[in-house]
Design an enzyme around this catalytic site. Structure first.
Site, PDB file in Angstrom:
ATOM      1  N   PRO A 100       0.859  -1.407  -0.042  1.00  0.00           N
ATOM      2  CA  PRO A 100      -0.054  -0.140   0.081  1.00  0.00           C
ATOM      3  C   PRO A 100       0.940   1.342   0.046  1.00  0.00           C
ATOM      4  O   PRO A 100       1.533   1.511   1.019  1.00  0.00           O
ATOM      5  CB  PRO A 100      -0.816  -0.146   1.329  1.00  0.00           C
ATOM      6  CG  PRO A 100      -0.009  -0.824   2.130  1.00  0.00           C
ATOM      7  CD  PRO A 100       0.976  -1.744   1.391  1.00  0.00           C
ATOM      8  N   GLU A 101       0.605   2.135  -0.917  1.00  0.00           N
ATOM      9  CA  GLU A 101       0.981   3.451  -0.923  1.00  0.00           C
ATOM     10  C   GLU A 101      -0.470   4.212  -0.737  1.00  0.00           C
ATOM     11  O   GLU A 101      -1.554   3.402  -0.669  1.00  0.00           O
ATOM     12  CB  GLU A 101       1.731   4.002  -2.133  1.00  0.00           C
ATOM     13  CG  GLU A 101       3.065   3.402  -2.069  1.00  0.00           C
ATOM     14  CD  GLU A 101       4.259   4.096  -2.737  1.00  0.00           C
ATOM     15  OE1 GLU A 101       4.070   5.478  -3.017  1.00  0.00           O
ATOM     16  OE2 GLU A 101       5.228   3.586  -3.359  1.00  0.00           O
TER      17      GLU A 101
END
Length: 270
Positions: A2-3
């Site tokens: 996840p960004e």
DNA sequence: AATACGCCCTGCTGGC
DNA sequence: TGCCAGCAGGGCGTAT
């Protein structure tokens, strides 16, 4: 995984299944992730209705009348909404049972993520020092220019500092710098106002676009295998060291900046 | 204050 | 084929 775009995608996927639902139980299969899970998660959360799922930086907040559960996915975390009898997989650390008969299940192999608690009216320490949201009006080239004066760190390190702006991780920092034509090793304090304007626009464009691409994975969100990879074919530099620049054909270079792999074009980025 | 770096943890890849 | 070093999309805590 996840960004910011993926956390936002997760939030959007979660919200319809979680908002307005009541938490009927909490199952902790580990007492800790990155940090110990505080007792309020087990004590205060059951019985509460989740009024909203919000995102701040890469944190997700499940708001209730008494406080918010605060989730961070770290580098390997994921959240899914599943039927309560779905068999467990390795690293399924936490279940929040919902009154729909489903569970919100938190899986995180590396356990760099966390599950914390924030009482109503308080701001958790971890959120206190964060910079502005990159997609907000508070974030623009003038802001970056002002804040960067006197900074000697590489501009890529500066851009990835969550106190400067949140949500820009290693991939999007590399991509935004390429789009803006700025060499990642350049001293942050020596980049001009005009170039910071281009950089801020690039950050907004790339994150915004990646979120729309993440949207295509929403429909798979509930399915057991939610692995995205939505952005991969569209990366200009990240993970492409040695390959030709899509703009000029020169071989892309790899540098280690702030202990993170950084790929860039020595011709297009100055 | 800003910067540098070790470290938390598991899983996968690539080189031997 | 098997083994293992190295590396991974994050970010905190500590030392300088």
């Amino acid at each position: 995984m996840p960004e910011l775009p993926e956390v936002e995608t997760t939030r959007r996927g979660l919200a319809p299944h979680v908002e307005g639902r009541r938490v009927t139980g909490v199952v902790l299969r580990r007492p800790d992730l990155r940090w110990p899970i505080p007792p309020q998660v087990s004590n205060a959360l059951p019985g509460q209705r989740i009024d909203a799922v919000r995102r701040r930086a890469k944190y997700l907040l499940l708001d209730t009348a008494v406080g918010s559960a605060l989730l961070h996915l770290g580098m390997s975390g994921s959240l899914r909404v599943l039927p309560a009898d779905t068999p467990l997989r390795a690293h399924d650390h936490v279940d929040l049972a919902l009154d729909t008969g489903r569970v919100l299940r938190f899986n995180d192999p590396r356990r760099f993520g966390c599950l914390l608690w924030q009482p109503v009216g308080e701001t958790h320490e971890l959120l206190a020092g964060l910079g502005p949201e990159p997609l907000s009006d508070a974030f623009d080239g003038d802001y970056l220019y002002r804040l960067s004066r006197g900074r000697r760190a590489p501009v890529k390190t500066f851009l990835m500092d969550q106190a400067v702006v949140v949500g820009v991780g290693n991939i999007y920092a590399a991509e935004a710098l390429f789009m803006a034509g700025i060499a990642p090793l350049r001293e942050a304090g020596k980049v001009s106002r005009e170039r910071y304007r281009r950089l801020a626009e690039a950050v907004k464009a790339i994150l915004g676009y990646a979120i729309t691409r993440g949207g295509t994975t929403l429909r798979d969100f509930i399915s057991p295998d939610g692995a995205p990879g939505y952005f991969e074919q569209e990366l200009s530099v990240y993970g492409r060291d040695g390959e030709p620049c899509r703009a000029c054909g020169r071989a892309l270079r790899l540098s280690t900046i702030g202990q993170r792999a950084s790929v860039w074009c020595p011709a297009c980025q100055r």
